[in-house]
Structure formats: C-alpha cells, structure tokens
Design a protein around this motif. Structure first.
Motif, PDB file in Angstrom:
ATOM      1  N   GLN A 160      36.645  36.134  46.914  1.00 38.76           N
ATOM      2  CA  GLN A 160      35.332  35.517  46.730  1.00 38.76           C
ATOM      3  C   GLN A 160      34.204  36.519  46.980  1.00 38.76           C
ATOM      4  O   GLN A 160      33.213  36.554  46.250  1.00 38.76           O
ATOM      5  N   ILE A 161      34.378  37.369  47.979  1.00 38.94           N
ATOM      6  CA  ILE A 161      33.351  38.365  48.302  1.00 38.94           C
ATOM      7  C   ILE A 161      33.177  39.352  47.162  1.00 38.94           C
ATOM      8  O   ILE A 161      32.064  39.596  46.678  1.00 38.94           O
ATOM      9  N   VAL A 162      34.278  39.947  46.714  1.00 36.11           N
ATOM     10  CA  VAL A 162      34.175  40.986  45.688  1.00 36.11           C
ATOM     11  C   VAL A 162      33.815  40.378  44.328  1.00 36.11           C
ATOM     12  O   VAL A 162      33.107  41.003  43.527  1.00 36.11           O
ATOM     13  N   ALA A 163      34.270  39.147  44.041  1.00 40.25           N
ATOM     14  CA  ALA A 163      33.938  38.509  42.774  1.00 40.25           C
ATOM     15  C   ALA A 163      32.450  38.182  42.701  1.00 40.25           C
ATOM     16  O   ALA A 163      31.804  38.379  41.663  1.00 40.25           O
ATOM     17  N   THR A 164      31.895  37.694  43.799  1.00 45.27           N
ATOM     18  CA  THR A 164      30.463  37.392  43.830  1.00 45.27           C
ATOM     19  C   THR A 164      29.648  38.659  43.627  1.00 45.27           C
ATOM     20  O   THR A 164      28.677  38.679  42.848  1.00 45.27           O
ATOM     21  N   ASP A 165      30.048  39.727  44.305  1.00 44.84           N
ATOM     22  CA  ASP A 165      29.337  41.005  44.145  1.00 44.84           C
ATOM     23  C   ASP A 165      29.387  41.477  42.696  1.00 44.84           C
ATOM     24  O   ASP A 165      28.373  41.929  42.139  1.00 44.84           O
ATOM     25  N   VAL A 167      29.849  39.737  39.879  1.00 41.67           N
ATOM     26  CA  VAL A 167      29.096  38.875  38.970  1.00 41.67           C
ATOM     27  C   VAL A 167      27.606  39.189  39.041  1.00 41.67           C
ATOM     28  O   VAL A 167      26.922  39.284  38.008  1.00 41.67           O
ATOM     29  N   VAL A 168      27.097  39.373  40.246  1.00 32.50           N
ATOM     30  CA  VAL A 168      25.673  39.685  40.400  1.00 32.50           C
ATOM     31  C   VAL A 168      25.379  41.107  39.919  1.00 32.50           C
ATOM     32  O   VAL A 168      24.405  41.342  39.195  1.00 32.50           O
ATOM     33  N   ASP A 169      26.208  42.061  40.328  1.00 29.40           N
ATOM     34  CA  ASP A 169      25.985  43.459  39.933  1.00 29.40           C
ATOM     35  C   ASP A 169      26.044  43.631  38.420  1.00 29.40           C
ATOM     36  O   ASP A 169      25.325  44.475  37.857  1.00 29.40           O
ATOM     37  N   GLY A 195      29.759  35.499  31.052  1.00 29.33           N
ATOM     38  CA  GLY A 195      29.739  34.052  31.235  1.00 29.33           C
ATOM     39  C   GLY A 195      31.129  33.470  31.410  1.00 29.33           C
ATOM     40  O   GLY A 195      31.350  32.609  32.273  1.00 29.33           O
ATOM     41  N   ARG A 196      32.075  33.932  30.598  1.00 30.06           N
ATOM     42  CA  ARG A 196      33.452  33.438  30.742  1.00 30.06           C
ATOM     43  C   ARG A 196      34.003  33.757  32.122  1.00 30.06           C
ATOM     44  O   ARG A 196      34.653  32.925  32.756  1.00 30.06           O
ATOM     45  N   THR A 197      33.723  34.975  32.588  1.00 25.39           N
ATOM     46  CA  THR A 197      34.218  35.381  33.908  1.00 25.39           C
ATOM     47  C   THR A 197      33.559  34.563  35.006  1.00 25.39           C
ATOM     48  O   THR A 197      34.244  34.053  35.914  1.00 25.39           O
ATOM     49  N   ALA A 198      32.244  34.438  34.955  1.00 25.61           N
ATOM     50  CA  ALA A 198      31.526  33.707  35.994  1.00 25.61           C
ATOM     51  C   ALA A 198      31.948  32.246  36.049  1.00 25.61           C
ATOM     52  O   ALA A 198      32.147  31.682  37.133  1.00 25.61           O
ATOM     53  N   MET A 209      27.738  31.669  45.857  1.00 25.52           N
ATOM     54  CA  MET A 209      26.359  31.877  45.428  1.00 25.52           C
ATOM     55  C   MET A 209      25.391  31.226  46.417  1.00 25.52           C
ATOM     56  O   MET A 209      24.707  30.247  46.111  1.00 25.52           O
ATOM     57  N   SER A 210      25.359  31.773  47.593  1.00 24.43           N
ATOM     58  CA  SER A 210      24.400  31.297  48.582  1.00 24.43           C
ATOM     59  C   SER A 210      23.030  31.898  48.273  1.00 24.43           C
ATOM     60  O   SER A 210      22.910  32.861  47.521  1.00 24.43           O
ATOM     61  N   GLU A 211      22.003  31.304  48.862  1.00 24.07           N
ATOM     62  CA  GLU A 211      20.658  31.834  48.647  1.00 24.07           C
ATOM     63  C   GLU A 211      20.507  33.178  49.360  1.00 24.07           C
ATOM     64  O   GLU A 211      21.114  33.386  50.403  1.00 24.07           O
ATOM     65  N   PRO A 212      19.749  34.126  48.842  1.00 27.76           N
ATOM     66  CA  PRO A 212      18.900  34.030  47.640  1.00 27.76           C
ATOM     67  C   PRO A 212      19.612  34.445  46.353  1.00 27.76           C
ATOM     68  O   PRO A 212      18.963  34.505  45.308  1.00 27.76           O
ATOM     69  N   LEU A 213      20.931  34.750  46.430  1.00 24.50           N
ATOM     70  CA  LEU A 213      21.640  35.206  45.231  1.00 24.50           C
ATOM     71  C   LEU A 213      21.586  34.165  44.118  1.00 24.50           C
ATOM     72  O   LEU A 213      21.327  34.485  42.948  1.00 24.50           O
ATOM     73  N   ARG A 214      21.857  32.901  44.502  1.00 25.42           N
ATOM     74  CA  ARG A 214      21.903  31.861  43.478  1.00 25.42           C
ATOM     75  C   ARG A 214      20.549  31.710  42.790  1.00 25.42           C
ATOM     76  O   ARG A 214      20.463  31.616  41.557  1.00 25.42           O
TER      77      ARG A 214
END
Length: 288
Positions: A160-165, A167-169, A195-198, A209-214
């Motif tokens: 979850q940590i690396v996937a979130t990073d 997607v945002v990056d 989009g498919r990945t996210a 996707m906690s704030e402020p990322l979301r």
C-alpha cells in the motif's frame, strides 16, 4: 508416484528391510524434484506434495526455498499472475508456505520481521511497482496478483505504501512530460494505463489516499499535477491544452471521452459524493 515411493521406503525402513541412509537418499531425491521440476507441475501434484511435506518437514522447506528463488527472479509480462495463482493454490491446498517454515527475517524498510517467502514476495512487488512502466503495471497487477498482495497483512500494508507513492509520483511525471511537450497521443495512452492501475489498486484496498494526497490527486484542472490537470493537458478545447498540441486536436479527440470516463471513475473510487458530482461535470466538459 512420489508419494508411493516415500510410503514404501517408510514401511521397509520400519520393518528393518531398508537402511535409514537409503530412506535419506529417497528424501533427497524428492527434494531435488521439488527444486528442479517446472513449477507448472506443482498444482497437479499439490495433494501428493501436501502429504509428503506433512510427513517430512524438510520437503516443505524445499518448496519454500523453490518459491523464494522464483520470487527473486524478474517476472516477464503476465508471469506474476501465474506465480500468484501457484502460491495461493498451494495455500488453499493446505501448504501454508507464506507463514513458514523458515524463521522470520528483518525487513529494513518496515523494521518488521516476516516469514522468508512473504519477504521475498514483498521485495519483488516493491521493485515491480516502483520500477516497471505504467503499462506493465496496468497489465500485470490484477486478479491473482492483487489477491496475493492481500494474502497477508504484512504484504498488504507495505505494498500500500509503495503503490500510493507510485500512483501520485506518476501524475507528477506526467506533468513534467507535458511541460516538456512530449507526444500528447502517447501521454493520453499513459494516462489511461495510470487509470487502470489506480482503479485496480484502489479496488483492492492498496491505496492510502489520506489528506492532503487525495485532495491533490482530485484537485481541479488548474492544480498542477492533479489528475484533472493531466487529463485537460491533452484534451482538445481545454484551456490547459498547450499551444504546441493544437495541431493534433482531431487525433486527441479520439480517446478524449474514454480518458475523461476514467477520470470520473477515479473520482468516484477515491472521492466522496460531492467530488463524484464534480467528476461528472469534468466528464461533460472534457468530452464536449
């Protein structure tokens, strides 16, 4: 045949008709079979492997080592799904390899200890999520692979940590490519892969996707690096479309609606009801 060979050796050894060294040689031969035969043979022999490993723990260790060795090798396109099906299938058959038998080992990034196979799979997933092109992630990270990522809390939390990073990056990389005026048709394709990945990751609970990322990802088109900005940058008629892309407006129109439908799905997946309504407005504007 493997199980029958072992049963016969146990019976003969117990009756004094076979020396223990011969039994050990047979077990070594079975371990070599596990180490060398194609992994594709494991599912069809799962029942026999379970019986053998239950009676002889060293064979379970051999299976663990074999799966670890495979996890340490690169996965060509679509092979991660096959590996995930194999591991999960063996788990379902009763071989709890994700929980041992090896002793837990330290995972420096998380400062936690995990069983060897879990740790090997986690490291492989980290590297793939971090380094593979977004098109590969979109193709490989679905179905069995996502189930494997959720098979144990230790894998799920760290993925979850690396996937979130990632997607945002990836949106920030997209922004950089727009500013460099990369090929907008290729950028549209990359954004659809994003989009498919996210959506796959979010649907599997693998995005945090906690704030402020979301709020940033779901920001308006005016916010650099937001999803709406990225989509508007390659949308004919949008004020964010660079003048250098104006000559490709007709070609960009072909996938514009598909792209904004993806944006809407992401807003619905990651946002609340109000943000979903905003996404519908963006869809109407972007595909107008």
């Amino acid at each position: 045949a493997l199980g029958a060979c072992r049963r016969a050796s146990v019976e003969l050894t117990a009756e004094g008709l076979m020396r223990s060294k011969v039994y050990e040689a047979i077990m070594s031969a079975l371990a070599r079979w596990i180490e060398r035969e194609p992994l594709s043979l494991f599912p069809k022999n799962a029942a026999a492997l379970l019986r053998l490993s239950t009676a002889e723990p060293s064979l379970l260790e051999a299976m663990e080592h074999r799966l670890i060795r495979r996890a340490l090798q690169p996965f060509p396109p679509e092979q991660l799904a096959g590996y995930a099906r194999l591991v999960l299938g063996l788990q379902d058959a009763g071989m709890v390899l994700l929980d041992g038998p090896g002793e837990p080992q330290l995972d420096p990034p998380s400062a936690a200890h995990y069983p060897p196979l879990q740790l090997s799979i986690l490291n492989a997933l980290r590297q793939m999520i971090r380094d593979l092109p977004i098109s590969r992630l979109a193709g490989d990270f679905d179905g069995p692979a996502l189930r494997l990522m959720n098979a144990r809390p230790g894998i799920q939390q760290n993925v979850q940590i690396v996937a979130t990073d990632r997607v945002v990056d990836e949106l920030h990389r997209f922004q950089t490519k727009v500013l460099k005026r990369d090929d907008p048709l290729r950028l549209q394709e990359e954004l659809l892969y994003w989009g498919r990945t996210a959506l796959a990751m979010a649907g599997a609970g693998l995005l945090d996707m906690s704030e402020p990322l979301r709020a940033h990802v779901l920001g308006p088109p005016e916010e650099l690096g937001s999803l709406a900005f990225c989509a508007a940058s390659v949308t004919p008629g949008a004020k964010e479309l660079p003048v250098e892309y104006m000559g490709l407006r007709a070609a960009l129109s072909d996938r514009s609606r598909e792209m904004w439908q993806m944006v809407t799905h992401v807003f619905v997946s990651l946002g609340n009801a109000e943000e979903a309504a905003v996404a519908q407005q963006l869809l109407d504007q972007g595909s107008a």
